[in-house]
Design a protein around this motif. Structure first.
Motif, mmCIF file in Angstrom:
data_model
loop_
_atom_site.group_PDB
_atom_site.id
_atom_site.type_symbol
_atom_site.label_atom_id
_atom_site.label_comp_id
_atom_site.label_asym_id
_atom_site.label_seq_id
_atom_site.Cartn_x
_atom_site.Cartn_y
_atom_site.Cartn_z
ATOM 1 N N TRP A 75 7.623 6.820 3.832
ATOM 2 C CA TRP A 75 6.668 5.887 4.441
ATOM 3 C C TRP A 75 6.959 5.714 5.926
ATOM 4 O O TRP A 75 8.101 5.838 6.367
ATOM 5 C CB TRP A 75 6.772 4.517 3.766
ATOM 6 N N TYR A 76 5.899 5.346 6.677
ATOM 7 C CA TYR A 76 5.988 5.046 8.102
ATOM 8 C C TYR A 76 5.377 3.667 8.340
ATOM 9 O O TYR A 76 4.338 3.344 7.775
ATOM 10 C CB TYR A 76 5.202 6.071 8.927
ATOM 11 N N PHE A 77 6.014 2.881 9.224
ATOM 12 C CA PHE A 77 5.521 1.549 9.580
ATOM 13 C C PHE A 77 5.426 1.451 11.094
ATOM 14 O O PHE A 77 6.354 1.845 11.807
ATOM 15 C CB PHE A 77 6.461 0.469 9.042
ATOM 16 N N TYR A 78 4.298 0.882 11.582
ATOM 17 C CA TYR A 78 4.004 0.851 13.005
ATOM 18 C C TYR A 78 3.786 -0.566 13.498
ATOM 19 O O TYR A 78 3.319 -1.433 12.761
ATOM 20 C CB TYR A 78 2.736 1.674 13.291
ATOM 21 N N GLY A 79 4.081 -0.784 14.788
ATOM 22 C CA GLY A 79 3.832 -2.069 15.431
ATOM 23 C C GLY A 79 2.381 -2.194 15.850
ATOM 24 O O GLY A 79 1.593 -1.245 15.754
ATOM 25 N N LEU A 80 2.020 -3.371 16.360
ATOM 26 C CA LEU A 80 0.650 -3.631 16.807
ATOM 27 C C LEU A 80 0.189 -2.658 17.891
ATOM 28 O O LEU A 80 -0.989 -2.350 18.013
ATOM 29 C CB LEU A 80 0.522 -5.062 17.332
ATOM 30 N N ASN A 81 1.141 -2.181 18.689
ATOM 31 C CA ASN A 81 0.790 -1.263 19.782
ATOM 32 C C ASN A 81 0.749 0.195 19.330
ATOM 33 O O ASN A 81 0.517 1.086 20.130
ATOM 34 C CB ASN A 81 1.767 -1.425 20.944
ATOM 35 N N GLY A 82 0.990 0.444 18.040
ATOM 36 C CA GLY A 82 0.947 1.806 17.514
ATOM 37 C C GLY A 82 2.279 2.523 17.516
ATOM 38 O O GLY A 82 2.374 3.663 17.042
ATOM 39 N N SER A 83 3.327 1.881 18.046
ATOM 40 C CA SER A 83 4.626 2.546 18.089
ATOM 41 C C SER A 83 5.295 2.491 16.712
ATOM 42 O O SER A 83 5.160 1.522 15.969
ATOM 43 C CB SER A 83 5.531 1.906 19.139
ATOM 44 N N LEU A 84 6.024 3.536 16.402
ATOM 45 C CA LEU A 84 6.742 3.626 15.131
ATOM 46 C C LEU A 84 7.870 2.604 15.111
ATOM 47 O O LEU A 84 8.690 2.553 16.029
ATOM 48 C CB LEU A 84 7.288 5.044 14.954
ATOM 49 N N LYS A 85 7.910 1.758 14.081
ATOM 50 C CA LYS A 85 8.930 0.708 13.944
ATOM 51 C C LYS A 85 10.040 1.121 12.986
ATOM 52 O O LYS A 85 11.209 0.850 13.225
ATOM 53 C CB LYS A 85 8.307 -0.603 13.449
ATOM 54 N N LYS A 86 9.641 1.735 11.863
ATOM 55 C CA LYS A 86 10.633 2.177 10.889
ATOM 56 C C LYS A 86 10.002 3.220 9.988
ATOM 57 O O LYS A 86 8.782 3.315 9.875
ATOM 58 C CB LYS A 86 11.173 1.008 10.063
ATOM 59 N N GLU A 87 10.857 4.001 9.368
ATOM 60 C CA GLU A 87 10.410 5.011 8.429
ATOM 61 C C GLU A 87 11.517 5.247 7.424
ATOM 62 O O GLU A 87 12.704 5.110 7.739
ATOM 63 C CB GLU A 87 10.059 6.305 9.146
ATOM 64 N N GLY A 88 11.103 5.553 6.194
ATOM 65 C CA GLY A 88 12.106 5.810 5.177
ATOM 66 C C GLY A 88 11.506 6.026 3.805
ATOM 67 O O GLY A 88 10.299 6.022 3.615
ATOM 68 N N HIS A 89 12.408 6.202 2.856
ATOM 69 C CA HIS A 89 12.054 6.544 1.477
ATOM 70 C C HIS A 89 11.911 5.310 0.596
ATOM 71 O O HIS A 89 12.669 4.348 0.734
ATOM 72 C CB HIS A 89 13.166 7.399 0.850
ATOM 73 N N PHE A 90 10.954 5.386 -0.310
ATOM 74 C CA PHE A 90 10.841 4.423 -1.402
ATOM 75 C C PHE A 90 11.075 5.162 -2.714
ATOM 76 O O PHE A 90 10.643 6.312 -2.882
ATOM 77 C CB PHE A 90 9.443 3.793 -1.457
ATOM 78 N N LEU A 91 11.747 4.504 -3.616
ATOM 79 C CA LEU A 91 11.926 5.005 -4.964
ATOM 80 C C LEU A 91 11.583 3.854 -5.899
ATOM 81 O O LEU A 91 12.232 2.803 -5.848
ATOM 82 C CB LEU A 91 13.373 5.477 -5.185
ATOM 83 N N GLN A 92 10.527 4.004 -6.658
ATOM 84 C CA GLN A 92 10.034 2.963 -7.566
ATOM 85 C C GLN A 92 9.813 1.629 -6.845
ATOM 86 O O GLN A 92 10.167 0.566 -7.329
ATOM 87 C CB GLN A 92 10.971 2.797 -8.757
ATOM 88 N N GLY A 93 9.242 1.712 -5.649
ATOM 89 C CA GLY A 93 8.887 0.522 -4.890
ATOM 90 C C GLY A 93 10.019 -0.116 -4.112
ATOM 91 O O GLY A 93 9.823 -1.150 -3.477
ATOM 92 N N LEU A 94 11.195 0.482 -4.127
ATOM 93 C CA LEU A 94 12.359 -0.087 -3.442
ATOM 94 C C LEU A 94 12.867 0.872 -2.368
ATOM 95 O O LEU A 94 12.855 2.091 -2.553
ATOM 96 C CB LEU A 94 13.474 -0.378 -4.445
ATOM 97 N N MET A 95 13.331 0.301 -1.247
ATOM 98 C CA MET A 95 13.889 1.121 -0.178
ATOM 99 C C MET A 95 15.075 1.903 -0.729
ATOM 100 O O MET A 95 15.927 1.351 -1.421
ATOM 101 C CB MET A 95 14.333 0.241 0.991
ATOM 102 N N SER A 96 15.098 3.192 -0.405
ATOM 103 C CA SER A 96 16.118 4.070 -0.949
ATOM 104 C C SER A 96 16.476 5.133 0.086
ATOM 105 O O SER A 96 15.647 5.506 0.911
ATOM 106 C CB SER A 96 15.574 4.719 -2.223
ATOM 107 N N ASP A 97 17.687 5.614 0.027
ATOM 108 C CA ASP A 97 18.132 6.704 0.893
ATOM 109 C C ASP A 97 18.162 6.221 2.353
ATOM 110 O O ASP A 97 18.294 5.042 2.627
ATOM 111 C CB ASP A 97 17.228 7.920 0.699
ATOM 112 N N TRP A 98 18.026 7.112 3.292
ATOM 113 C CA TRP A 98 18.120 6.777 4.713
ATOM 114 C C TRP A 98 16.816 6.181 5.239
ATOM 115 O O TRP A 98 15.742 6.684 4.957
ATOM 116 C CB TRP A 98 18.447 8.018 5.536
#
Length: 161
Positions: A75-98
């Motif tokens: 998944w990728y998450f962005y701020g209001l200005n379009g900049s990338l804020k965070k990215e990472g893996h989900f496993l069964q709806g939970l943050m997982s891995d790096w």
């Protein structure tokens, strides 16, 4: 109508209703002012495949994959200005891995290992695009910290991070 014909007709009706229940369709959800909030595929009334969510200014807020209505994969998450804020893996709806978190200027702030939404493993802190501090977490609790990368590397030979 014979009993055999009735069974065949019932079987056909059941098959067609099962196919309709599994039909996949694309959905767009809007707010009261007509601005798009999210869009993506649904199957069996659950989010599936790729979805986008949007900020009130129309820019993408997040994008990622669902399986059976639950966040999965990258998944990728962005701020209001379009900049990338965070990215990472989900496993069964939970943050997982790096997971990678970014500063306002777009450079990496930190990289963190997660297991079931909890920090589990290493957190690499960055300054001027270089690792300057490493923290180790167990069940979301910091158990060690290294400010000297040489000692960190010596203590953690063979570990993947």
């Amino acid at each position: 109508m014979s009993i055999g014909m009735n069974k065949l007709l019932i079987a056909l009706l059941l098959c067609s209703s099962m196919l309709l229940a599994q039909e996949k369709s694309y959905h767009k959800i809007f707010d009261n002012d007509g601005l798009i909030l999210e869009e993506g595929w649904k199957q069996n009334n659950k989010k599936t495949e790729y979805w986008y969510t949007y900020h009130s200014n129309g820019k993408i807020a997040s994008k990622g994959h669902f399986e059976n209505g639950i966040e999965e994969k990258y998944w990728y998450f962005y701020g209001l200005n379009g900049s990338l804020k965070k990215e990472g893996h989900f496993l069964q709806g939970l943050m997982s891995d790096w997971w990678v978190f970014y500063k306002e200027n777009g450079t990496v702030d930190c990289k963190v290992q997660y297991v079931k939404n909890k920090k589990e493993g290493y957190c690499l802190q960055y300054k001027d695009n270089e690792v300057y501090k490493v923290e180790k977490f167990v069940s979301d609790v910091k158990v060690n910290e290294w400010m000297d990368l040489k000692s960190f590397r010596e203590e953690n030979r063979g570990n993947k991070f």
